[in-house]
Design an enzyme around this catalytic site. Sequence first.
Site, PDB file in Angstrom:
ATOM      1  N   ASN A 133       0.844  -1.197   0.000  1.00 53.75           N
ATOM      2  CA  ASN A 133       0.000   0.000   0.000  1.00 53.75           C
ATOM      3  C   ASN A 133       0.876   1.242   0.000  1.00 53.75           C
ATOM      4  OD1 ASN A 133       0.562   0.797   2.847  1.00 53.75           O
ATOM      5  ND2 ASN A 133      -0.355  -1.212   3.223  1.00 53.75           N
ATOM      6  N   ASP A 180      -4.076  -6.218   4.781  1.00 52.49           N
ATOM      7  CA  ASP A 180      -5.081  -7.109   5.364  1.00 52.49           C
ATOM      8  C   ASP A 180      -5.035  -8.505   4.754  1.00 52.49           C
ATOM      9  OD1 ASP A 180      -6.168  -5.332   7.188  1.00 52.49           O
ATOM     10  OD2 ASP A 180      -7.416  -4.375   5.666  1.00 52.49           O
ATOM     11  N   LYS A 230       9.091 -16.692 -10.956  1.00 54.88           N
ATOM     12  CA  LYS A 230       8.258 -15.650 -11.542  1.00 54.88           C
ATOM     13  C   LYS A 230       7.093 -16.277 -12.319  1.00 54.88           C
ATOM     14  CE  LYS A 230       8.341 -11.521 -14.291  1.00 54.88           C
ATOM     15  NZ  LYS A 230       8.835 -10.986 -15.533  1.00 54.88           N
ATOM     16  N   PHE A 255      -4.080   3.131  14.692  1.00 54.62           N
ATOM     17  CA  PHE A 255      -4.314   4.154  13.674  1.00 54.62           C
ATOM     18  C   PHE A 255      -5.425   3.671  12.757  1.00 54.62           C
ATOM     19  CE2 PHE A 255      -1.158   7.649  13.212  1.00 54.62           C
ATOM     20  CZ  PHE A 255      -0.514   7.461  14.423  1.00 54.62           C
ATOM     21  N   LYS A 259     -13.348   0.668  15.661  1.00 54.76           N
ATOM     22  CA  LYS A 259     -12.053  -0.019  15.809  1.00 54.76           C
ATOM     23  C   LYS A 259     -11.538   0.081  17.248  1.00 54.76           C
ATOM     24  CE  LYS A 259     -11.034   0.399  10.929  1.00 54.76           C
ATOM     25  NZ  LYS A 259     -10.263   1.027   9.847  1.00 54.76           N
ATOM     26  N   LYS A 275     -10.977  -3.550  18.693  1.00 57.15           N
ATOM     27  CA  LYS A 275      -9.580  -3.961  18.911  1.00 57.15           C
ATOM     28  C   LYS A 275      -9.145  -3.770  20.361  1.00 57.15           C
ATOM     29  CE  LYS A 275      -8.546  -3.195  14.046  1.00 57.15           C
ATOM     30  NZ  LYS A 275      -7.546  -3.549  13.065  1.00 57.15           N
TER      31      LYS A 275
END
Length: 401
Positions: free
Chosen positions: A213, A282, A292, A327, A341, A345
């Site tokens: 990301n 995730d 490859k 975060f 969250k 969490k």
Amino acid sequence: MKNGYTLKNRRILLGVTGSIAAFKVAAWVSTMVQEGGLVSVMMTNSATRFVSSLTFAALTSDTVYSDMFGEGQGEAMAHIHLPRAADVLLIAPATAHTLARLAHGMADDLLSTAVLASSVPVIICPAMNSQMLENPATQRNMTMLKELGHHVVEPGSGMLACGEKGSGRLPEWDEVREELLAVFSEKDLTGQKVLISAGPTREPIDPARYLSNRSSGKMGYALARVARRRGAQVTLVSGPVRLAPPPGVRLINVLTAREMQEAVSAHAASSSIIIKAAAVADFRPKNSSSEKIKKSESGLSLELTVNPDILAGLGRDRKKHQILVGFAAESNNHKAEGLRKLKDKNVDLMVVNDILGEKTGFDVETNQVTLISREHIEQLPLMSKEETAGGILDKVASLLQ
Ligand code: CTP
């Protein structure tokens, strides 16, 4: 006092002594002045043999002081006035001889007398040949200087001016700047062990490709720097980023979410504060190929499997008195997602930011976050990532109480 983010308007009295590394310190002065630091310079006579006082005078637009009894040096009693007008004394480069003189409280020139007459913090940056550095006399002098309460920045190692390789290189500017900023930071996190995760994770598809990301790691690295300046012992578990390792921080590099989980778990139990700033992927490819994948054989679908939720795991196994911070980088429903969250969490604080904002998204220097705790929701202003880190740590410090 908490404002240890910049050198702007900080009065820095620099003492330059006789080492070839003085030429590097001239570049530091230029950097400090550009940052808004108010730099005055004292030089020993030997220092002026390596770099002209004119160099420092030009860089600071000010008189350079080198003689206790010199005429035309602006002020009489400079050894008293100079340190009184400073917030910090920086001795760089500090030769072996300077370390010896300062360790023994000698006062035989302007620089040593000013150190003796000073009541502000003193940061010393040694630079010398490695054998001189390793000599027990120098080592003892460095220990004595630390015992006197001075900050001695460990010399670096590498190629030395004498042509030998070893320790004794002038410390890097980044490290010295951190020491300066630490002097201006409140030490409210002394004794805290802070574990921070930062950056993205990278989930391999094959040797050439991966899923990841856009996280740059800047927010997590800013937290590590600021927590360290405030006295914490910091361990930083970092995914792949293009950032310099923060000085004085234990850095553990990882690639995948599972590696991050392993590193975080290994240090979680001994940490009093855990901040999960990392953007953990995730999902990961169910099977990553060791060769490859060819266009002809791949087809169009990639089978994924769920990665462990590291923060949720920490929330389940949390230790008493441990502060847990998560975060949430969101594109919509920021507060609702943050609150969800926080509960799901089992954490003390969620730091929510808008990834679509021009100044709060990925890889920018600023951030604007909302701090969601069980009792409170508070939005911080748009600030640099280090100032944002300071705001988050203020909240963490208040939760500690
Ligand atoms: N996190 C984690 N492990 C994961 C995913 C997320 O530890 N596998 C942590 C992040 O480091 C962050 C917090 O959980 O501190 C929230 O991450 P985020 O990606 O916003 O939340 P998710 O639980 O993944 O929810 P979603 O992606 O559905 O918004």
